[in-house]
Write an enzyme that holds these catalytic residues in place. Structure first.
Site, PDB file in Angstrom:
ATOM      1  N   GLU A  42      91.329  55.653   0.792  1.00 48.02           N
ATOM      2  CA  GLU A  42      91.777  54.487   1.554  1.00 48.02           C
ATOM      3  C   GLU A  42      92.096  54.992   2.950  1.00 48.02           C
ATOM      4  OE1 GLU A  42      95.134  51.010   2.098  1.00 48.02           O
ATOM      5  OE2 GLU A  42      95.513  52.595   0.628  1.00 48.02           O
ATOM      6  N   ASP A  67      96.115  58.724   6.476  1.00 43.68           N
ATOM      7  CA  ASP A  67      96.762  58.107   7.639  1.00 43.68           C
ATOM      8  C   ASP A  67      97.415  59.214   8.455  1.00 43.68           C
ATOM      9  OD1 ASP A  67      98.383  56.315   9.395  1.00 43.68           O
ATOM     10  OD2 ASP A  67      97.869  54.795   7.911  1.00 43.68           O
ATOM     11  N   ASP A 116      93.696  48.331  12.222  1.00 44.47           N
ATOM     12  CA  ASP A 116      93.793  47.784  13.566  1.00 44.47           C
ATOM     13  C   ASP A 116      92.399  47.327  13.981  1.00 44.47           C
ATOM     14  OD1 ASP A 116      93.989  47.309  16.309  1.00 44.47           O
ATOM     15  OD2 ASP A 116      95.385  48.962  16.640  1.00 44.47           O
ATOM     16  N   ASP A 152      92.134  40.508   7.861  1.00 46.53           N
ATOM     17  CA  ASP A 152      92.430  39.138   8.264  1.00 46.53           C
ATOM     18  C   ASP A 152      91.901  38.851   9.667  1.00 46.53           C
ATOM     19  OD1 ASP A 152      94.164  40.744   9.671  1.00 46.53           O
ATOM     20  OD2 ASP A 152      95.906  39.429   9.436  1.00 46.53           O
ATOM     21  N   THR A 192      98.755  44.173   0.787  1.00 49.48           N
ATOM     22  CA  THR A 192      99.470  45.160   1.594  1.00 49.48           C
ATOM     23  C   THR A 192     100.537  44.474   2.428  1.00 49.48           C
ATOM     24  OG1 THR A 192      98.109  44.990   3.589  1.00 49.48           O
ATOM     25  CG2 THR A 192      97.272  46.399   1.817  1.00 49.48           C
ATOM     26  N   TYR A 194     100.687  44.537   5.588  1.00 48.25           N
ATOM     27  CA  TYR A 194     100.062  43.910   6.752  1.00 48.25           C
ATOM     28  C   TYR A 194      99.375  42.603   6.395  1.00 48.25           C
ATOM     29  CZ  TYR A 194     101.254  48.201   9.044  1.00 48.25           C
ATOM     30  OH  TYR A 194     101.983  49.248   9.554  1.00 48.25           O
ATOM     31  N   GLU A 195      98.878  42.490   5.178  1.00 51.28           N
ATOM     32  CA  GLU A 195      98.302  41.217   4.764  1.00 51.28           C
ATOM     33  C   GLU A 195      99.366  40.125   4.758  1.00 51.28           C
ATOM     34  OE1 GLU A 195      96.002  39.064   0.988  1.00 51.28           O
ATOM     35  OE2 GLU A 195      96.097  41.245   1.117  1.00 51.28           O
TER      36      GLU A 195
END
Length: 235
Positions: A42, A67, A116, A152, A192, A194-195
């Site tokens: 991921e 990350d 991002d 999104d 997540t 961020y979702e």
């Protein structure tokens, strides 16, 4: 840096499921996990919600969240340990350097979840589905290995569709709105942080699943992509 972050960064060094800028890891992930199970990445994993969610769904596979932000990785790493998920690891690196940490055919799938979108045209090369990155992935992804994008951002979704078409990638699934589909898979139900924020304010989640052609077009095709993006911006 706040005291809380400092403590987390200090603890990262002691967490057995976190590797920070490790040396000589390419080709050794099966040794790390102590099995021969397939490896899924991921990328830009943040707090690792998808890494952990997938690991719960597929205990017969290994999952690595990648990350740079150690403070976020700490959250996922701690949760994985608390839930005894031995098929989870976190790799703290710059994604631009990802080929240094994996050997040819060492990864079977890649998930890119809510990255991002890098909306400015001048930052298009930073989008994780830009051919610059696809060429990196091809160096360690098995032939036919799947790349999943869940976002999104309508802009990133349309950009990735353009890349898939222009570079001859194989599109396996395209959903303009995941939650309008009937009987979506369990892996697409994972959410997540961020979702939940819905930063793009699109009120829908886009999903693409594709694989790379045997030979991805060279950098000369990137100029065509750049011009198409410029033309779109001028409309």
């Amino acid at each position: 840096m706040g005291q809380k972050k400092l403590l987390r960064f200090e603890e990262l060094n002691r967490l057995q499921n976190v590797l920070q800028f490790p040396n000589d890891m390419a080709g050794k992930w099966n040794d790390f996990f102590k099995n021969d199970n397939p490896v899924t990445l991921e990328l830009a994993c943040g707090k690792g919600e998808y890494t952990i969610g997938l690991a719960r769904l597929y205990p017969q596979k290994n999952f690595i969240g990648v990350d740079l932000k150690g403070n976020r990785i700490w959250v996922g790493a701690k949760k994985a340990l608390q839930n005894n998920l031995n098929n989870v690891a976190f790799l703290r690196i710059q994604i631009d350097d990802v080929t240094e940490f994996f050997s040819e055919n060492e990864v079977t799938e890649i998930w890119i979840t809510f990255p991002d979108p890098q909306l400015r045209l001048s930052k298009a090369k930073k989008r994780l589905t830009h051919p610059k990155f696809l060429r990196l992935y091809q160096q360690f992804l098995v032939p036919g290995g799947l790349i999943h994008l869940k976002t999104d951002s309508p802009s990133l979704y349309q950009f990735t569709k353009l890349v898939i078409k222009l570079y001859g990638c194989i599109l396996h699934k395209e959903w303009n709105d995941v939650y309008e589909q009937e009987n979506i898979t369990e892996e697409l139900k994972i959410k997540t942080h961020y979702e939940s924020l819905d930063i793009a304010k699109s009120n829908r989640i886009h999903y693409l699943c594709f694989s790379l052609p045997p030979q991805l077009s060279g950098k000369e095709k990137d100029e065509t992509l750049k011009q198409l993006l410029k033309n779109e911006g001028a409309d």
